[in-house]
Design a protein around this motif. Structure first.
Motif, mmCIF file in Angstrom:
data_model
loop_
_atom_site.group_PDB
_atom_site.id
_atom_site.type_symbol
_atom_site.label_atom_id
_atom_site.label_comp_id
_atom_site.label_asym_id
_atom_site.label_seq_id
_atom_site.Cartn_x
_atom_site.Cartn_y
_atom_site.Cartn_z
ATOM 1 N N ALA A 1 -10.121 -5.226 -1.009
ATOM 2 C CA ALA A 1 -11.210 -5.392 -0.040
ATOM 3 C C ALA A 1 -11.169 -6.786 0.586
ATOM 4 O O ALA A 1 -11.356 -6.930 1.795
ATOM 5 C CB ALA A 1 -12.558 -5.137 -0.708
ATOM 6 N N ALA A 2 -10.887 -7.791 -0.219
ATOM 7 C CA ALA A 2 -10.824 -9.164 0.296
ATOM 8 C C ALA A 2 -9.652 -9.365 1.249
ATOM 9 O O ALA A 2 -9.710 -10.215 2.133
ATOM 10 C CB ALA A 2 -10.729 -10.157 -0.868
ATOM 11 N N SER A 3 -8.594 -8.562 1.077
ATOM 12 C CA SER A 3 -7.401 -8.682 1.921
ATOM 13 C C SER A 3 -7.474 -7.827 3.179
ATOM 14 O O SER A 3 -6.560 -7.849 3.996
ATOM 15 C CB SER A 3 -6.160 -8.263 1.129
ATOM 16 O OG SER A 3 -5.984 -9.094 0.018
ATOM 17 N N THR A 4 -8.553 -7.039 3.303
ATOM 18 C CA THR A 4 -8.698 -6.119 4.423
ATOM 19 C C THR A 4 -10.082 -6.277 5.050
ATOM 20 O O THR A 4 -10.877 -7.106 4.620
ATOM 21 C CB THR A 4 -8.536 -4.652 3.958
ATOM 22 O OG1 THR A 4 -9.620 -4.331 3.075
ATOM 23 C CG2 THR A 4 -7.207 -4.419 3.269
ATOM 24 N N ASP A 5 -10.339 -5.453 6.046
ATOM 25 C CA ASP A 5 -11.676 -5.405 6.646
ATOM 26 C C ASP A 5 -12.519 -4.304 6.018
ATOM 27 O O ASP A 5 -13.581 -3.972 6.531
ATOM 28 C CB ASP A 5 -11.570 -5.171 8.161
ATOM 29 C CG ASP A 5 -10.987 -6.367 8.879
ATOM 30 O OD1 ASP A 5 -11.310 -7.501 8.488
ATOM 31 O OD2 ASP A 5 -10.200 -6.177 9.823
ATOM 32 N N PHE A 6 -12.050 -3.729 4.909
ATOM 33 C CA PHE A 6 -12.798 -2.690 4.208
ATOM 34 C C PHE A 6 -13.695 -3.330 3.155
ATOM 35 O O PHE A 6 -13.347 -4.345 2.560
ATOM 36 C CB PHE A 6 -11.849 -1.698 3.513
ATOM 37 C CG PHE A 6 -10.913 -0.985 4.440
ATOM 38 C CD1 PHE A 6 -11.381 -0.273 5.530
ATOM 39 C CD2 PHE A 6 -9.545 -1.031 4.213
ATOM 40 C CE1 PHE A 6 -10.514 0.386 6.382
ATOM 41 C CE2 PHE A 6 -8.663 -0.362 5.051
ATOM 42 C CZ PHE A 6 -9.144 0.347 6.143
ATOM 43 N N GLY B 1 -1.800 -1.042 5.007
ATOM 44 C CA GLY B 1 -1.222 -0.532 6.247
ATOM 45 C C GLY B 1 -2.263 0.087 7.164
ATOM 46 O O GLY B 1 -2.276 -0.170 8.374
ATOM 47 N N VAL B 2 -3.148 0.912 6.600
ATOM 48 C CA VAL B 2 -4.206 1.535 7.404
ATOM 49 C C VAL B 2 -5.116 0.458 7.984
ATOM 50 O O VAL B 2 -5.543 0.541 9.139
ATOM 51 C CB VAL B 2 -5.008 2.567 6.574
ATOM 52 C CG1 VAL B 2 -6.274 3.003 7.303
ATOM 53 C CG2 VAL B 2 -4.137 3.779 6.264
ATOM 54 N N ASN C 1 -7.705 -1.957 12.150
ATOM 55 C CA ASN C 1 -8.511 -3.161 12.361
ATOM 56 C C ASN C 1 -7.711 -4.387 12.765
ATOM 57 O O ASN C 1 -8.303 -5.424 13.059
ATOM 58 C CB ASN C 1 -9.269 -3.512 11.068
ATOM 59 C CG ASN C 1 -10.171 -2.399 10.607
ATOM 60 O OD1 ASN C 1 -10.909 -1.815 11.384
ATOM 61 N ND2 ASN C 1 -10.114 -2.074 9.324
ATOM 62 N N GLY C 2 -6.399 -4.292 12.745
ATOM 63 C CA GLY C 2 -5.568 -5.469 12.962
ATOM 64 C C GLY C 2 -5.468 -5.906 14.408
ATOM 65 O O GLY C 2 -5.675 -5.120 15.329
#
Length: 108
Positions: free
Chosen positions: A15-20, A93-94, A99-100
């Motif tokens: 979660a910390a590495s993504t926008d999730f 990846g998703v 979001n990238g």
């Protein structure tokens, strides 16, 4: 990007590495395990295609709607080139696809 099979997943770290959020990661993990089996930590290309067809029905994305594109997406997500995608590779990846930034997507 990948994690070794059998190693507990760091949901908060993903979660910390993504926008999730951690809740979203947990939900994705539950679905991933339902599709690939609780004891299996990864999916092969065939199973990935099956899963992404289902995902595309709920969350349409141009990268998920054609088999040739899915093959390319699979290769991009399979960061350790094992021929399989684990949950961490999938989530990261998703995240980039959905979001990238343009630069992040190009770096995939």
């Amino acid at each position: 990007m990948g994690n070794s099979e059998g190693k507990p997943l760091d949901v908060d770290g993903i979660a910390a590495s993504t926008d999730f959020t951690a809740e979203q990661v947990e939900m994705m993990l539950t679905e991933f395990r339902a599709e690939c089996g609780k004891d299996s930590g990864s999916v092969d290309k065939k199973k990935f295609f099956e899963v992404m067809e289902k995902v595309n029905k709920v969350h349409p994305h141009p990268a998920f709607n054609k088999k040739d594109r899915l093959g390319e997406v699979f290769m991009l997500f399979d960061s350790d080139h094992s021929g399989k995608i684990n949950f961490e590779e999938l989530a990261l990846g998703v995240n980039v696809l959905t979001n990238g930034s343009v630069e992040q997507k190009a770096a995939l």
